[in-house]
Design an enzyme around this catalytic site. Structure first.
Site, PDB file in Angstrom:
ATOM      1  N   ASP A   1       0.839  -1.201   0.000  1.00 24.55           N
ATOM      2  CA  ASP A   1       0.000   0.000   0.000  1.00 24.55           C
ATOM      3  C   ASP A   1       0.875   1.253   0.000  1.00 24.55           C
ATOM      4  O   ASP A   1       1.985   1.246   0.534  1.00 24.55           O
ATOM      5  CB  ASP A   1      -0.899  -0.031   1.252  1.00 24.55           C
ATOM      6  CG  ASP A   1      -2.092   0.898   1.118  1.00 24.55           C
ATOM      7  OD1 ASP A   1      -2.263   1.508   0.050  1.00 24.55           O
ATOM      8  OD2 ASP A   1      -2.850   1.012   2.094  1.00 24.55           O
TER       9      ASP A   1
ATOM     10  N   ARG B   1       0.278   7.633  -2.656  1.00 21.24           N
ATOM     11  CA  ARG B   1       0.841   8.699  -1.825  1.00 21.24           C
ATOM     12  C   ARG B   1       2.312   8.962  -2.156  1.00 21.24           C
ATOM     13  O   ARG B   1       2.784  10.088  -2.141  1.00 21.24           O
ATOM     14  CB  ARG B   1       0.677   8.351  -0.331  1.00 21.24           C
ATOM     15  CG  ARG B   1      -0.691   8.734   0.196  1.00 21.24           C
ATOM     16  CD  ARG B   1      -1.017   8.021   1.479  1.00 21.24           C
ATOM     17  NE  ARG B   1      -1.351   6.644   1.233  1.00 21.24           N
ATOM     18  CZ  ARG B   1      -1.469   5.724   2.180  1.00 21.24           C
ATOM     19  NH1 ARG B   1      -1.242   6.051   3.436  1.00 21.24           N
ATOM     20  NH2 ARG B   1      -1.802   4.493   1.873  1.00 21.24           N
TER      21      ARG B   1
ATOM     22  N   HIS C   1       2.600   3.234  -8.874  1.00 24.24           N
ATOM     23  CA  HIS C   1       2.424   1.794  -9.125  1.00 24.24           C
ATOM     24  C   HIS C   1       3.634   1.233  -9.872  1.00 24.24           C
ATOM     25  O   HIS C   1       4.077   0.113  -9.620  1.00 24.24           O
ATOM     26  CB  HIS C   1       1.151   1.548  -9.934  1.00 24.24           C
ATOM     27  CG  HIS C   1      -0.111   1.897  -9.195  1.00 24.24           C
ATOM     28  ND1 HIS C   1      -0.325   1.518  -7.885  1.00 24.24           N
ATOM     29  CD2 HIS C   1      -1.223   2.585  -9.569  1.00 24.24           C
ATOM     30  CE1 HIS C   1      -1.516   1.962  -7.490  1.00 24.24           C
ATOM     31  NE2 HIS C   1      -2.073   2.621  -8.493  1.00 24.24           N
TER      32      HIS C   1
ATOM     33  N   SER D   1      -7.194  -6.087  -5.771  1.00 26.58           N
ATOM     34  CA  SER D   1      -8.305  -6.682  -5.019  1.00 26.58           C
ATOM     35  C   SER D   1      -9.587  -6.626  -5.844  1.00 26.58           C
ATOM     36  O   SER D   1      -9.683  -5.867  -6.820  1.00 26.58           O
ATOM     37  CB  SER D   1      -8.508  -5.926  -3.696  1.00 26.58           C
ATOM     38  OG  SER D   1      -9.190  -4.712  -3.938  1.00 26.58           O
TER      39      SER D   1
ATOM     40  N   TRP E   1     -11.461  -2.597  -8.765  1.00 27.81           N
ATOM     41  CA  TRP E   1     -12.123  -2.241 -10.031  1.00 27.81           C
ATOM     42  C   TRP E   1     -12.811  -0.886  -9.926  1.00 27.81           C
ATOM     43  O   TRP E   1     -13.136  -0.264 -10.926  1.00 27.81           O
ATOM     44  CB  TRP E   1     -13.168  -3.302 -10.420  1.00 27.81           C
ATOM     45  CG  TRP E   1     -12.594  -4.658 -10.711  1.00 27.81           C
ATOM     46  CD1 TRP E   1     -12.687  -5.753  -9.906  1.00 27.81           C
ATOM     47  CD2 TRP E   1     -11.862  -5.075 -11.873  1.00 27.81           C
ATOM     48  NE1 TRP E   1     -12.050  -6.822 -10.483  1.00 27.81           N
ATOM     49  CE2 TRP E   1     -11.539  -6.437 -11.709  1.00 27.81           C
ATOM     50  CE3 TRP E   1     -11.434  -4.424 -13.044  1.00 27.81           C
ATOM     51  CZ2 TRP E   1     -10.822  -7.161 -12.641  1.00 27.81           C
ATOM     52  CZ3 TRP E   1     -10.715  -5.152 -13.982  1.00 27.81           C
ATOM     53  CH2 TRP E   1     -10.419  -6.495 -13.781  1.00 27.81           C
TER      54      TRP E   1
ATOM     55  N   LEU F   1      11.373 -20.233  -4.218  1.00 27.21           N
ATOM     56  CA  LEU F   1      10.293 -19.381  -3.697  1.00 27.21           C
ATOM     57  C   LEU F   1       9.055 -19.435  -4.589  1.00 27.21           C
ATOM     58  O   LEU F   1       9.164 -19.352  -5.820  1.00 27.21           O
ATOM     59  CB  LEU F   1      10.805 -17.931  -3.639  1.00 27.21           C
ATOM     60  CG  LEU F   1       9.759 -16.882  -3.258  1.00 27.21           C
ATOM     61  CD1 LEU F   1       9.595 -16.807  -1.743  1.00 27.21           C
ATOM     62  CD2 LEU F   1      10.136 -15.503  -3.795  1.00 27.21           C
TER      63      LEU F   1
ATOM     64  N   ARG G   1      -5.413  -2.213   8.472  1.00 30.86           N
ATOM     65  CA  ARG G   1      -6.616  -3.017   8.227  1.00 30.86           C
ATOM     66  C   ARG G   1      -6.259  -4.119   7.230  1.00 30.86           C
ATOM     67  O   ARG G   1      -5.209  -4.081   6.592  1.00 30.86           O
ATOM     68  CB  ARG G   1      -7.761  -2.144   7.712  1.00 30.86           C
ATOM     69  CG  ARG G   1      -7.423  -1.362   6.464  1.00 30.86           C
ATOM     70  CD  ARG G   1      -8.608  -0.541   5.933  1.00 30.86           C
ATOM     71  NE  ARG G   1      -8.140   0.360   4.911  1.00 30.86           N
ATOM     72  CZ  ARG G   1      -7.814   1.645   5.104  1.00 30.86           C
ATOM     73  NH1 ARG G   1      -7.929   2.179   6.302  1.00 30.86           N
ATOM     74  NH2 ARG G   1      -7.366   2.381   4.103  1.00 30.86           N
TER      75      ARG G   1
HETATM   76  C1  FPP Z   1      -2.264   0.164  -3.212  1.00 31.43           C
HETATM   77  O1  FPP Z   1      -1.678   1.440  -3.173  1.00 31.43           O
HETATM   78  C2  FPP Z   1      -1.651  -0.568  -4.292  1.00 31.43           C
HETATM   79  C3  FPP Z   1      -2.324  -1.239  -5.265  1.00 31.43           C
HETATM   80  C4  FPP Z   1      -3.781  -1.304  -5.317  1.00 31.43           C
HETATM   81  C5  FPP Z   1      -1.612  -1.894  -6.349  1.00 31.43           C
HETATM   82  C6  FPP Z   1      -0.419  -2.641  -5.916  1.00 31.43           C
HETATM   83  C7  FPP Z   1       0.374  -2.995  -7.090  1.00 31.43           C
HETATM   84  C8  FPP Z   1       1.715  -2.952  -7.118  1.00 31.43           C
HETATM   85  C9  FPP Z   1       2.542  -2.597  -5.977  1.00 31.43           C
HETATM   86  C10 FPP Z   1       2.450  -3.339  -8.331  1.00 31.43           C
HETATM   87  C11 FPP Z   1       2.177  -4.786  -8.590  1.00 31.43           C
HETATM   88  C12 FPP Z   1       3.119  -5.343  -9.498  1.00 31.43           C
HETATM   89  C13 FPP Z   1       2.881  -6.444 -10.211  1.00 31.43           C
HETATM   90  C14 FPP Z   1       3.995  -7.058 -10.905  1.00 31.43           C
HETATM   91  C15 FPP Z   1       1.559  -7.059 -10.336  1.00 31.43           C
HETATM   92  P1  FPP Z   1      -2.610   2.696  -3.400  1.00 31.43           P
HETATM   93  O2  FPP Z   1      -2.665   2.984  -4.832  1.00 31.43           O
HETATM   94  O3  FPP Z   1      -3.939   2.460  -2.766  1.00 31.43           O
HETATM   95  O4  FPP Z   1      -1.815   3.787  -2.634  1.00 31.43           O
HETATM   96  P2  FPP Z   1      -2.451   5.015  -1.841  1.00 31.43           P
HETATM   97  O5  FPP Z   1      -3.248   4.421  -0.694  1.00 31.43           O
HETATM   98  O6  FPP Z   1      -1.262   5.781  -1.376  1.00 31.43           O
HETATM   99  O7  FPP Z   1      -3.311   5.777  -2.787  1.00 31.43           O
END
Ligand code: FPP
Length: 263
Positions: free
Chosen positions: A37, A41, A54, A82, A86, A148, A211
């Site tokens: 997460d 930010r 991302h 998750s 969407w 792994l 959470r």
């Molecule tokens: C939550 O941060 C993050 C996600 C919903 C996406 C997580 C995905 C990655 C870390 C990259 C995944 C890589 C691969 C190879 C599949 P947020 O966007 O909710 O952050 P925020 O709470 O600061 O807005």
């Protein structure tokens, strides 16, 4: 697997599933699950678009996979998308759906070299074709690896997973293979997408949020939690080692009194 368990009960055999794990004396966690997460930010702090966060988060996935493997972790489950994600703006969802293509397109050779096996949990059916293709190829090309397990939770939601498990068990009851009073915790566990995996020993959530966000609700029953303010793109090898250090100092009791309690 559920059928196998039901047959055993029919034959009055005890299921031979693993019992409760040993408590205390934690070494390197066998299974680490991470809620990644804070990408948005991280980007905002730099006046960048959310997708830049991302993209940086994807690089952290590479870093943490390599380090977890080096440390001897057996399973790394990463919450990549998750069932609720969407709801995000369409361009962000499209970007997130392209990340597996880019990640696997770039790093699959090194994952293979590191003996990593790529797997997923979640409803893969509703993913775009290109995402499915990238994941399928990575799973096929790493299927023989026994290092792994890099397990991406992609379009994953724990309540949906539990609902499907309950439907499967209810079907067995409906077909007369099982009586309701014969349903066991093992049967539920064996009906989940993680049936072949050990339960997580350590859950990490980055970015200061505290959470579970519909992540592995059944599987995390006895998992140790580690929450950190570090944003996922800033999470690095030292941060993973710190989380493991905190885990190792914990006394896992699984509802008992632990080794120190026995005098
Ligand atoms: C939550 O941060 C993050 C996600 C919903 C996406 C997580 C995905 C990655 C870390 C990259 C995944 C890589 C691969 C190879 C599949 P947020 O966007 O909710 O952050 P925020 O709470 O600061 O807005």
């Amino acid at each position: 697997m559920l059928d196998k368990l039901i047959r055993k009960i029919g034959g009055r055999e005890e299921p031979d599933l693993p019992g409760p794990p040993d408590s205390g004396g934690a070494g390197v966690p066998g299974h680490i699950a991470i809620i990644m997460d804070g990408n948005g930010r991280w980007a905002k702090k730099r006046a960048l678009p959310r997708i830049a966060g991302h993209h940086e988060g994807m690089k952290t996935v590479r870093k943490i996979t390599r380090e977890a493997n080096r440390l001897g972790v057996k399973v790394l489950t990463l919450y990549a998308f998750s069932t609720e994600n969407w709801k995000r703006p369409k361009p962000e969802v499209e970007f997130l759906m392209k990340l597996p293509d880019e990640f696997l397109g770039t790093y699959l050779p090194e994952l293979i070299e590191q003996n990593v096996r790529v797997e997923t949990i979640g409803n893969g059916e509703s993913l775009p074709e290109h995402t499915k293709r990238a994941i399928r190829r990575a799973m096929d090309e790493t299927a023989g690896n026994d290092g792994l397990i890099l397990n991406f939770a992609m379009n994953y939601g724990s309540r949906a997973e539990l609902t499907d498990a309950m439907k499967a068990i209810a079907r067995s009851v409906g077909e007369g293979k099982l009586r309701p009073d014969e349903i066991t915790e093992d049967m539920i566990a064996e009906s989940l997408m993680t049936a072949h995996l050990p339960e997580p020993d350590l859950l990490i959530r980055t970015s200061g949020e505290v959470r579970l966000s519909n992540f592995m609700l059944w599987q995390l029953a006895y998992t140790e939690f580690f929450f950190t303010d570090t944003l996922w793109p800033d999470f690095d090898e030292a941060a993973l080692q710190e989380a493991i250090g905190v885990y190792q100092a914990r006394n896992r009791r699984y509802g008992g009194i632990g080794k120190e309690g026995v005098k």
